[in-house]
Design a protein around this motif. Structure first.
Motif, PDB file in Angstrom:
ATOM      1  N   LEU A 138     -57.941  35.960  98.753  1.00 21.25           N
ATOM      2  CA  LEU A 138     -56.844  34.571  98.224  1.00 21.25           C
ATOM      3  C   LEU A 138     -57.640  33.337  99.077  1.00 21.25           C
ATOM      4  CD1 LEU A 138     -54.912  32.832  96.772  1.00 21.25           C
ATOM      5  CD2 LEU A 138     -53.139  33.905  98.812  1.00 21.25           C
ATOM      6  N   SER A 139     -57.645  32.644  98.149  1.00 16.14           N
ATOM      7  CA  SER A 139     -58.644  31.309  98.293  1.00 16.14           C
ATOM      8  C   SER A 139     -57.809  30.179  97.475  1.00 16.14           C
ATOM      9  CB  SER A 139     -59.999  31.416  98.170  1.00 16.14           C
ATOM     10  OG  SER A 139     -60.748  31.343  97.458  1.00 16.14           O
ATOM     11  N   GLN A 140     -57.970  29.288  98.397  1.00 17.62           N
ATOM     12  CA  GLN A 140     -57.063  27.632  97.231  1.00 17.62           C
ATOM     13  C   GLN A 140     -58.057  26.917  97.447  1.00 17.62           C
ATOM     14  OE1 GLN A 140     -53.886  25.838  98.829  1.00 17.62           O
ATOM     15  NE2 GLN A 140     -54.237  25.938 100.296  1.00 17.62           N
ATOM     16  N   ASN A 141     -58.390  25.663  96.601  1.00 13.22           N
ATOM     17  CA  ASN A 141     -59.299  24.193  96.025  1.00 13.22           C
ATOM     18  C   ASN A 141     -58.585  23.286  97.540  1.00 13.22           C
ATOM     19  OD1 ASN A 141     -57.668  23.729  94.942  1.00 13.22           O
ATOM     20  ND2 ASN A 141     -58.821  22.414  92.963  1.00 13.22           N
ATOM     21  N   ASN A 142     -60.199  22.331  97.501  1.00 15.74           N
ATOM     22  CA  ASN A 142     -59.018  21.831  98.614  1.00 15.74           C
ATOM     23  C   ASN A 142     -58.623  20.696  98.284  1.00 15.74           C
ATOM     24  OD1 ASN A 142     -61.883  22.129 100.572  1.00 15.74           O
ATOM     25  ND2 ASN A 142     -62.965  21.287  99.698  1.00 15.74           N
ATOM     26  N   ALA A 143     -58.488  20.589  97.335  1.00 14.96           N
ATOM     27  CA  ALA A 143     -56.974  19.440  96.478  1.00 14.96           C
ATOM     28  C   ALA A 143     -55.815  20.494  96.359  1.00 14.96           C
ATOM     29  CB  ALA A 143     -56.729  19.017  94.763  1.00 14.96           C
ATOM     30  N   LYS A 144     -55.746  21.668  96.691  1.00 13.19           N
ATOM     31  CA  LYS A 144     -54.392  22.296  97.044  1.00 13.19           C
ATOM     32  C   LYS A 144     -54.028  22.647  95.439  1.00 13.19           C
ATOM     33  CE  LYS A 144     -54.415  22.082 102.043  1.00 13.19           C
ATOM     34  NZ  LYS A 144     -53.487  21.557 103.219  1.00 13.19           N
ATOM     35  N   ASN A 145     -54.413  22.570  94.670  1.00 13.47           N
ATOM     36  CA  ASN A 145     -53.938  22.635  93.296  1.00 13.47           C
ATOM     37  C   ASN A 145     -54.642  23.615  92.544  1.00 13.47           C
ATOM     38  OD1 ASN A 145     -56.285  21.402  92.502  1.00 13.47           O
ATOM     39  ND2 ASN A 145     -55.547  19.062  91.958  1.00 13.47           N
ATOM     40  N   THR A 146     -55.288  24.384  93.274  1.00 13.26           N
ATOM     41  CA  THR A 146     -55.757  25.560  92.537  1.00 13.26           C
ATOM     42  C   THR A 146     -55.818  26.844  92.822  1.00 13.26           C
ATOM     43  OG1 THR A 146     -57.036  24.402  90.473  1.00 13.26           O
ATOM     44  CG2 THR A 146     -58.752  26.521  90.404  1.00 13.26           C
ATOM     45  N   LEU A 147     -55.313  27.727  92.905  1.00 14.95           N
ATOM     46  CA  LEU A 147     -55.836  29.252  93.313  1.00 14.95           C
ATOM     47  C   LEU A 147     -56.533  30.523  93.386  1.00 14.95           C
ATOM     48  CD1 LEU A 147     -53.843  29.763  95.880  1.00 14.95           C
ATOM     49  CD2 LEU A 147     -52.249  31.069  94.732  1.00 14.95           C
ATOM     50  N   TYR A 148     -57.017  30.480  93.880  1.00 11.27           N
ATOM     51  CA  TYR A 148     -58.152  32.053  93.291  1.00 11.27           C
ATOM     52  C   TYR A 148     -58.421  33.095  93.840  1.00 11.27           C
ATOM     53  CZ  TYR A 148     -60.744  27.589  92.624  1.00 11.27           C
ATOM     54  OH  TYR A 148     -61.369  26.220  92.179  1.00 11.27           O
ATOM     55  N   LEU A 149     -58.474  34.210  92.963  1.00 10.46           N
ATOM     56  CA  LEU A 149     -57.707  36.035  93.574  1.00 10.46           C
ATOM     57  C   LEU A 149     -59.055  36.346  93.092  1.00 10.46           C
ATOM     58  CD1 LEU A 149     -56.050  37.434  95.660  1.00 10.46           C
ATOM     59  CD2 LEU A 149     -56.111  38.334  93.122  1.00 10.46           C
ATOM     60  N   GLN A 150     -60.213  36.596  94.435  1.00 10.48           N
ATOM     61  CA  GLN A 150     -61.490  37.659  94.895  1.00 10.48           C
ATOM     62  C   GLN A 150     -60.859  39.033  94.899  1.00 10.48           C
ATOM     63  OE1 GLN A 150     -64.444  36.354  93.755  1.00 10.48           O
ATOM     64  NE2 GLN A 150     -64.986  38.997  93.377  1.00 10.48           N
ATOM     65  N   MET A 151     -61.143  39.689  93.626  1.00 14.93           N
ATOM     66  CA  MET A 151     -61.441  41.027  93.419  1.00 14.93           C
ATOM     67  C   MET A 151     -62.103  41.993  93.020  1.00 14.93           C
ATOM     68  SD  MET A 151     -57.800  41.091  91.051  1.00 14.93           S
ATOM     69  CE  MET A 151     -58.187  41.353  89.555  1.00 14.93           C
ATOM     70  N   ASN A 152     -62.385  43.341  94.416  1.00 16.35           N
ATOM     71  CA  ASN A 152     -63.524  43.190  94.861  1.00 16.35           C
ATOM     72  C   ASN A 152     -63.108  44.787  95.236  1.00 16.35           C
ATOM     73  OD1 ASN A 152     -65.336  41.061  94.710  1.00 16.35           O
ATOM     74  ND2 ASN A 152     -65.103  41.111  97.378  1.00 16.35           N
ATOM     75  N   SER A 153     -64.675  45.842  94.195  1.00 17.17           N
ATOM     76  CA  SER A 153     -63.887  47.009  94.898  1.00 17.17           C
ATOM     77  C   SER A 153     -62.460  47.410  93.453  1.00 17.17           C
ATOM     78  CB  SER A 153     -63.934  48.105  95.764  1.00 17.17           C
ATOM     79  OG  SER A 153     -64.953  47.287  97.098  1.00 17.17           O
ATOM     80  N   LEU A 154     -62.637  47.164  92.370  1.00 14.60           N
ATOM     81  CA  LEU A 154     -61.525  47.297  91.727  1.00 14.60           C
ATOM     82  C   LEU A 154     -61.043  49.182  91.318  1.00 14.60           C
ATOM     83  CD1 LEU A 154     -61.759  44.128  89.754  1.00 14.60           C
ATOM     84  CD2 LEU A 154     -60.133  44.970  90.448  1.00 14.60           C
ATOM     85  N   GLU A 155     -60.463  49.489  90.931  1.00 16.61           N
ATOM     86  CA  GLU A 155     -59.690  50.556  90.812  1.00 16.61           C
ATOM     87  C   GLU A 155     -58.816  50.551  90.074  1.00 16.61           C
ATOM     88  OE1 GLU A 155     -57.944  51.326  94.333  1.00 16.61           O
ATOM     89  OE2 GLU A 155     -59.128  51.453  95.546  1.00 16.61           O
ATOM     90  N   PRO A 156     -59.545  51.976  88.869  1.00 16.40           N
ATOM     91  CA  PRO A 156     -57.714  51.751  87.415  1.00 16.40           C
ATOM     92  C   PRO A 156     -56.879  51.838  87.779  1.00 16.40           C
ATOM     93  CG  PRO A 156     -60.220  54.064  87.611  1.00 16.40           C
ATOM     94  CD  PRO A 156     -59.888  53.326  88.492  1.00 16.40           C
ATOM     95  N   GLU A 157     -56.726  51.578  89.220  1.00 17.83           N
ATOM     96  CA  GLU A 157     -55.335  51.437  89.353  1.00 17.83           C
ATOM     97  C   GLU A 157     -54.492  50.285  89.512  1.00 17.83           C
ATOM     98  OE1 GLU A 157     -55.977  55.635  89.449  1.00 17.83           O
ATOM     99  OE2 GLU A 157     -57.403  54.188  91.002  1.00 17.83           O
ATOM    100  N   ASP A 158     -55.765  49.409  89.549  1.00 19.41           N
ATOM    101  CA  ASP A 158     -55.684  47.883  89.509  1.00 19.41           C
ATOM    102  C   ASP A 158     -55.412  47.851  88.603  1.00 19.41           C
ATOM    103  OD1 ASP A 158     -58.442  47.952  92.307  1.00 19.41           O
ATOM    104  OD2 ASP A 158     -55.946  47.677  92.279  1.00 19.41           O
ATOM    105  N   THR A 159     -55.673  48.227  87.341  1.00 17.96           N
ATOM    106  CA  THR A 159     -55.130  48.058  85.605  1.00 17.96           C
ATOM    107  C   THR A 159     -53.813  47.149  85.669  1.00 17.96           C
ATOM    108  OG1 THR A 159     -56.533  49.347  84.821  1.00 17.96           O
ATOM    109  CG2 THR A 159     -54.849  48.425  83.159  1.00 17.96           C
ATOM    110  N   ALA A 160     -53.684  45.722  84.985  1.00 17.27           N
ATOM    111  CA  ALA A 160     -52.483  44.927  85.175  1.00 17.27           C
ATOM    112  C   ALA A 160     -52.395  43.889  84.841  1.00 17.27           C
ATOM    113  CB  ALA A 160     -51.477  45.166  86.080  1.00 17.27           C
ATOM    114  N   MET A 161     -50.655  43.280  84.299  1.00 15.53           N
ATOM    115  CA  MET A 161     -51.322  41.603  84.008  1.00 15.53           C
ATOM    116  C   MET A 161     -50.923  41.444  85.536  1.00 15.53           C
ATOM    117  SD  MET A 161     -51.437  39.189  81.855  1.00 15.53           S
ATOM    118  CE  MET A 161     -50.920  40.725  79.503  1.00 15.53           C
TER     119      MET A 161
END
Length: 127
Positions: free
Chosen positions: A70-93
């Protein structure tokens, strides 16, 4: 009016990666905590990761440590979620959410304490 808009979801094969974004607008400077949650069909909403805006400290659910960042930009108005090694169990909204200052009870993972939610972005991982 506060808006949270997620993007970046999609379909990937197991082992793949996705990067989700959450753009906040409105009174986003009133946020003190933001988080990513997910919900699969028939299951409860689950806390994935959270960040306290001022400190930048991040926290993760046990299932996501080492795989998600999880990270945020310098302006702190955008959030990111980098997801690696994804598994079928990660399927979701996947949902972005924000808490405003004033209610400091509960932890970052406490779904009921969040004031604003995005519309969600679907992540589908195939085997």
């Amino acid at each position: 009016q506060v808006q949270l808009v997620e993007s970046g979801g999609g379909s990937v094969q197991a082992g793949g990666s996705l990067r989700l974004s959450c753009a906040a607008s409105g009174y986003s400077d009133s946020f003190y905590c933001m988080g990513w949650f997910r919900q699969a069909p028939g299951k409860e909403r689950e806390a994935v990761a959270g960040i306290y805006i001022s400190s930048g400290n991040t926290y993760y659910g046990n299932s996501f440590k080492g795989r998600f960042t999880l990270s945020q930009n310098n302006a702190k108005n955008t959030l990111y979620l980098q997801m690696n090694s994804l598994e079928p169990e990660d399927t979701a909204m996947y949902y972005c959410a924000a808490r405003v200052r004033g209610d400091y009870s509960g932890g970052w993972y406490d779904v009921s304490r969040y004031n604003y939610w995005g519309q969600g972005t679907q992540v589908t991982v195939s085997s």
